[in-house]
Design a protein around this motif. Structure first.
Motif, mmCIF file in Angstrom:
data_model
loop_
_atom_site.group_PDB
_atom_site.id
_atom_site.type_symbol
_atom_site.label_atom_id
_atom_site.label_comp_id
_atom_site.label_asym_id
_atom_site.label_seq_id
_atom_site.Cartn_x
_atom_site.Cartn_y
_atom_site.Cartn_z
ATOM 1 N N HIS A 184 -9.682 2.617 -1.977
ATOM 2 C CA HIS A 184 -9.081 3.338 -0.861
ATOM 3 C C HIS A 184 -7.749 3.930 -1.303
ATOM 4 O O HIS A 184 -6.905 3.233 -1.866
ATOM 5 N N HIS B 211 -3.250 2.989 -2.845
ATOM 6 C CA HIS B 211 -2.083 3.667 -2.262
ATOM 7 C C HIS B 211 -2.173 5.162 -2.576
ATOM 8 O O HIS B 211 -3.147 5.807 -2.231
ATOM 9 N N PRO C 104 -5.994 0.871 5.514
ATOM 10 C CA PRO C 104 -6.955 0.124 4.695
ATOM 11 C C PRO C 104 -7.897 -0.718 5.549
ATOM 12 O O PRO C 104 -9.059 -0.906 5.202
ATOM 13 N N ARG D 211 -4.416 6.303 -0.097
ATOM 14 C CA ARG D 211 -3.666 6.919 1.005
ATOM 15 C C ARG D 211 -3.165 8.262 0.519
ATOM 16 O O ARG D 211 -2.343 8.342 -0.384
ATOM 17 N N ASP E 138 -6.935 -1.224 -2.733
ATOM 18 C CA ASP E 138 -6.064 -0.202 -2.150
ATOM 19 C C ASP E 138 -5.250 0.437 -3.267
ATOM 20 O O ASP E 138 -4.404 -0.210 -3.886
#
Length: 254
Positions: free
Chosen positions: A164, A201, A176, A166, A199
């Motif tokens: 994931h 980021h 998340p 961002r 994650d």
């Protein structure tokens, strides 16, 4: 009953350098595992080179049939150069497989494609030790790559690693946790697939490229988290599956 009936199949572009390239091998495995017919496409102008290409095509079809007994394999020679032939082939099949050679205009093919496209630069195939990695940005567009990623993972008994990222612009309500919930929903459809979520980021490119070093396949949407598709198709150590086409069509494929 013919399990291949009414299936549009897998299309692969023929590499002039060898009858069974990494792309052809990948296409054979996918077609065999999904009970899909395979079509090998060659292209070129008339003349001596075209005759040699026809001979290579016939040999490739013969080798594919001997490798996957019972798999319907056909070949065709398209007029013109390979880039145009592959772009034309990107309309209609369930999946298009292309090699990663420098003369293949991958970005043009992806922009024109109405079906998922696999860019194959190595002969890797997912397995229990080589996961399927899927890049997500938390938006509704994630369903298309997730559909393909879970499908391949289920067929190859490979674990799935979801990355994931961002990205800007930030999707409203994307966290998340939202991605984890989406993964949980897909996991209910594929209960035998082992799933791990990380994650990244705002570091989607290095994170997915690092995972690609041990992965059997990377799957992303045509936009991809952080616009990473261009980096992946040229730099990833494993094949890259881009979920082109309308999400409702991609998600319906099995």
């Amino acid at each position: 009953m013919n399990t291949f009936a009414s299936r549009t199949g897998v299309v692969v572009g023929l590499d002039d350098s060898a009858p069974v390239s990494a792309a052809v091998g990948w296409a054979v495995e996918y077609a065999r595992g999904h009970h899909l017919p395979l079509r090998v496409v060659a292209a070129g102008r008339s003349g001596g080179a075209a005759e040699r290409r026809r001979e290579l095509l016939d040999l490739t079809v013969l080798l594919c049939r001997s490798t996957a007994l019972g798999l319907p394999v056909s070949g065709c020679v398209a007029e013109g150069e390979m880039p145009a032939a592959l772009i034309e082939a990107a309309h209609g099949p369930e999946i298009l497989v292309v090699g990663g050679r420098e003369n293949v205009p991958v970005e043009r093919i992806l922009a024109a494609a109405s079906c998922p496209v696999v860019v194959v630069r190595s002969a890797r195939w997912p397995n229990p030790a080589s996961p399927v990695v899927v890049g997500l940005d938390g938006s509704d567009a994630d369903d298309a790559p997730l559909s393909l990623a879970f499908d391949v993972a289920a067929h190859t008994v490979a674990p799935l690693v979801a990355v994931h990222a961002r990205c800007e612009p930030v999707h409203r309500g994307v966290t998340p946790e939202a991605t984890v919930e989406r993964l949980r929903s897909w996991g209910e459809k594929y209960p035998r697939v082992s799933v791990r979520c990380t994650d990244a980021h705002d570091r989607a490119v290095p994170a997915i490229l690092a995972d690609a070093k041990v992965a059997g396949l990377v799957v992303v949407g045509p936009a991809g988290p952080g616009g990473i598709v261009r980096h992946l198709v040229h730099e990833a150590a494993c094949p890259v599956l881009v979920a082109c086409g309308a999400p409702e069509l991609v998600g319906a494929r099995s």
